[in-house]
Design a protein around this motif. Structure first.
Motif, PDB file in Angstrom:
ATOM      1  N   ASP A 121      26.966  -3.145 -57.152  1.00  0.00           N
ATOM      2  CA  ASP A 121      26.552  -3.875 -55.891  1.00  0.00           C
ATOM      3  C   ASP A 121      27.013  -5.344 -55.722  1.00  0.00           C
ATOM      4  O   ASP A 121      27.386  -5.872 -54.740  1.00  0.00           O
ATOM      5  N   LEU A 122      26.840  -5.940 -57.224  1.00  0.00           N
ATOM      6  CA  LEU A 122      27.702  -7.194 -57.514  1.00  0.00           C
ATOM      7  C   LEU A 122      28.873  -7.101 -57.706  1.00  0.00           C
ATOM      8  O   LEU A 122      29.628  -8.064 -57.147  1.00  0.00           O
ATOM      9  N   GLN A 123      29.396  -6.581 -58.821  1.00  0.00           N
ATOM     10  CA  GLN A 123      30.654  -6.773 -59.312  1.00  0.00           C
ATOM     11  C   GLN A 123      31.753  -6.250 -58.439  1.00  0.00           C
ATOM     12  O   GLN A 123      32.806  -6.930 -58.278  1.00  0.00           O
ATOM     13  N   ILE A 124      31.647  -5.316 -57.652  1.00  0.00           N
ATOM     14  CA  ILE A 124      32.606  -4.821 -56.574  1.00  0.00           C
ATOM     15  C   ILE A 124      32.622  -5.863 -55.445  1.00  0.00           C
ATOM     16  O   ILE A 124      33.582  -6.178 -55.075  1.00  0.00           O
ATOM     17  N   ASP A 181      30.206 -10.903 -48.367  1.00  0.00           N
ATOM     18  CA  ASP A 181      29.212 -11.895 -48.153  1.00  0.00           C
ATOM     19  C   ASP A 181      29.006 -13.087 -48.837  1.00  0.00           C
ATOM     20  O   ASP A 181      28.776 -12.986 -49.973  1.00  0.00           O
ATOM     21  N   SER A 182      29.725 -14.265 -48.444  1.00  0.00           N
ATOM     22  CA  SER A 182      29.671 -15.671 -49.056  1.00  0.00           C
ATOM     23  C   SER A 182      28.565 -15.888 -49.771  1.00  0.00           C
ATOM     24  O   SER A 182      28.396 -16.689 -50.677  1.00  0.00           O
ATOM     25  N   ARG A 183      27.277 -15.608 -49.108  1.00  0.00           N
ATOM     26  CA  ARG A 183      26.112 -15.929 -49.767  1.00  0.00           C
ATOM     27  C   ARG A 183      25.817 -15.388 -51.147  1.00  0.00           C
ATOM     28  O   ARG A 183      25.334 -16.066 -52.171  1.00  0.00           O
ATOM     29  N   ILE A 184      26.185 -14.395 -51.312  1.00  0.00           N
ATOM     30  CA  ILE A 184      26.170 -13.412 -52.575  1.00  0.00           C
ATOM     31  C   ILE A 184      27.106 -14.304 -53.808  1.00  0.00           C
ATOM     32  O   ILE A 184      26.706 -14.577 -54.866  1.00  0.00           O
ATOM     33  N   PRO A 207      19.566  -8.807 -48.135  1.00  0.00           N
ATOM     34  CA  PRO A 207      20.314  -8.238 -47.312  1.00  0.00           C
ATOM     35  C   PRO A 207      21.687  -8.457 -47.122  1.00  0.00           C
ATOM     36  O   PRO A 207      22.042  -9.607 -47.893  1.00  0.00           O
ATOM     37  N   TYR A 208      22.601  -7.734 -46.609  1.00  0.00           N
ATOM     38  CA  TYR A 208      23.931  -7.950 -46.798  1.00  0.00           C
ATOM     39  C   TYR A 208      24.526  -8.293 -45.435  1.00  0.00           C
ATOM     40  O   TYR A 208      24.514  -7.557 -44.302  1.00  0.00           O
ATOM     41  N   HIS A 209      25.111  -9.492 -45.389  1.00  0.00           N
ATOM     42  CA  HIS A 209      25.581 -10.005 -44.138  1.00  0.00           C
ATOM     43  C   HIS A 209      27.209 -10.653 -44.336  1.00  0.00           C
ATOM     44  O   HIS A 209      27.110 -11.852 -44.424  1.00  0.00           O
TER      45      HIS A 209
END
Length: 556
Positions: free
Chosen positions: A161-164, A229-232, A265-267
């Motif tokens: 969920d993070l690395q990809i 998602d640039s926030r991540i 959440p994913y945006h």
């Protein structure tokens, strides 16, 4: 060391790579490195976006000298970090070895690679949930047999969920071990003559996508869909900077040396094809302004070519992608040919070529080629201008002033002009030969017009005609003035001439060196054709269908 310092050092770091090997047959529209042995590294860098943002990301890149490179672009390198990762090009049956070195920030922890669809043996590294992983600074080796031709993804198997999301994904292209005989004869051989006559090289990785006589193609492109998602990414960047500044990662095993990035959440605000968004994706491969996004998404073709579209969904969302001008015939999903259940073999033949038979292909024609996360497909796109009810090459019968007037169209058994591959109108649909659109530029086909128009009462912005339809070499000239039946150049307008303004004077004309149609290919999710909510952007490109005299150069 604070955030700005880390960013500056990354942006100014030299790109470590290797010069390309000058192998004359290495040209391709799907650039990558050839195996079967690969040395990859996972590293951090920044991705440049059309809105001016440089987004902190992670990606795979080359570590050491790759065995080969396609296409052969003089002076280019394989970056140590790129998104998508290097495309790995191998041949069916090869024993493939991929060694991964983890050069991500220590706080990112372990990383790995999954190769879906292959039986993989992993050695070295440490045991992870899905596969062996490379610890920070460590390596792990993956070995598998390239058992299935076609297009396949690879991506991180660690905290996906993070690395990809951060950019750790790429493609494997497996070329068939043998090419059916009919792919080297008939029209496909004629097409090579046509390309050579106008100064083009053969840009295919192979002459068939699979060991099947129905999988022949004449041009190819690879598209990898993802969102961001640039926030991540900003959270990951800030937390990496904090661990560097505090020194918590200086001691091995310190529990504080880790990231706690919230992936929901994913945006997503950026929608990417091959790591770029519109309009950046139309710039050349390996353009210097995108040091970590070397692959473009700028497809070209000539009328009549069978264009192989390789596609992988690398993100979280499904993307309903629409290819204007024709449906795409799906050949396979995840490297598995879609075959008919009928036991009756089907003959696959090309004009003047060698017939071959095999089981029928049962892939559907798709209006939207839905791209599912983790799934790949191969499909064929085809366009000739057939059935337009006007001559797309702009012929004018009997007009000696027109350089195209002397072109003839001799239909083959399928109705196409295939006998002279060096002709500009090679593969023209002869039924529409010598039907100039100037006679009736508007109106329904039964009344002599070029198209069946919708009811003007339902037009949103009224009737309009936006640009020249012509593929011929004088397209810009025709588009810039009134053209008249019997006198296409308008140097004198006889009283009995019928003239039509094909293009308003303030409309930008075709470039002087290119002629053709530009068909928009784009996501049918409207948000996905924006960049940070600004249109145009995102998952949008143009398929350029060019006349034969225009050289399509896939070496950049």
């Amino acid at each position: 060391m604070h955030n700005a310092t880390i960013k500056k050092e990354l942006l100014l770091a030299p790109l470590v790579g290797v010069a390309l090997l000058l192998t004359p047959m290495a040209y391709a529209a799907a650039p990558g490195i050839t195996g079967p042995a690969f040395n990859l590294t996972a590293q951090q860098a920044y991705l440049n976006q059309p809105d001016g943002e440089a987004v902190y990301s992670w990606g795979y890149g080359c570590s050491g000298t790759p065995a080969g490179f396609a296409p052969t672009i003089t002076g280019q390198i394989c970056p140590t970090m790129q998104v998508p990762g290097p495309t790995l090009i191998v041949t069916e049956g090869a024993s493939v070895t991929v060694q991964l070195t983890n050069n991500l920030p220590t706080a990112a922890g372990n990383t790995s690679i999954l190769f879906p669809g292959f039986n993989v043996t992993a050695t070295g590294g440490v045991t992870g949930l899905l596969t062996q992983e490379a610890a920070p600074g460590g390596t792990v080796t993956y070995t598998f047999t390239a058992s299935a031709p076609g297009t396949h993804p690879y991506y991180s198997g660690t905290q996906g969920d993070l690395q990809i999301e951060m950019g750790l994904y790429g493609a494997v292209i497996v070329l068939p071990a043998s090419v059916p005989a009919n792919c080297n004869t008939g029209y496909h051989a004629q097409n090579l003559i046509a390309e050579g006559a106008h100064g083009e090289a053969d840009f295919r990785l192979a002459h068939a996508a699979y060991d099947h006589p129905g999988s022949c193609y004449d041009r190819e492109y690879l598209f990898q869909w993802a969102e961001m998602d640039s926030r991540i990414h900003h959270q990951a960047e800030a937390q990496v900077a904090a661990t560097v500044a505090s020194g918590v990662c200086a001691t091995a095993g310190n529990p504080a040396c880790s990231l706690t990035v919230q992936t929901e959440p994913y945006h997503p605000a950026y929608f990417l094809i091959n790591g770029r968004s519109m309009p950046d994706l139309m710039d050349p491969n390996f353009a210097s302004e995108y040091p970590h996004q070397p692959y473009n998404a700028n497809p070209h073709m000539h009328p009549g070519e069978l264009t192989l579209v390789r596609t992988i969904g690398q993100g979280r969302w499904q993307h309903p992608f629409h290819e204007h001008a024709n449906h795409v015939r799906i050949l396979s999903r995840d490297g598995n040919l879609i075959l008919s259940s009928s036991t009756t073999p089907i003959s696959y033949n090309t004009p003047g070529g060698t017939a071959a038979s095999g089981p029928g292909l049962a892939g559907v024609l798709m209006f939207n080629t839905d791209t599912t996360p983790g799934e790949s497909f191969d499909g064929i796109f085809y366009f000739t201008g057939r059935g337009l009810n006007w001559d797309p090459y702009g012929h004018h019968p009997g007009d000696t002033a027109d350089p195209l007037a002397s072109l003839t169209c001799t239909p083959d058994a399928n109705g196409y002009n295939s006998s002279v591959p060096t002709a500009i109108n090679f593969m023209e649909w002869c039924q529409d030969h010598n039907k100039p659109v100037q006679v009736a530029p508007f109106g329904d086909v039964p009344g002599g017009g070029p198209v069946t128009l919708p009811d003007p009462n339902v037009f949103t912005n009224g009737q309009w005609y936006g640009g020249t339809p012509y593929l011929g070499p004088d397209a810009s000239l025709r588009a810039s003035m009134k053209t008249c039946v019997g006198n296409p150049y308008g140097t004198a307008n006889p009283a009995n001439a019928t003239c039509t303004t094909l293009n308003p004077a303030n409309t930008q004309l075709n470039p002087a060196n290119e002629r053709g149609w530009a068909f928009m290919w784009h996501s049918h999710n409207e948000r996905e054709i924006t960049t940070n909510n600004v249109f145009p952007g995102g998952m949008l490109m143009m398929m350029l269908v060019d006349s034969r005299e225009f050289q399509i150069d896939e070496s950049n």
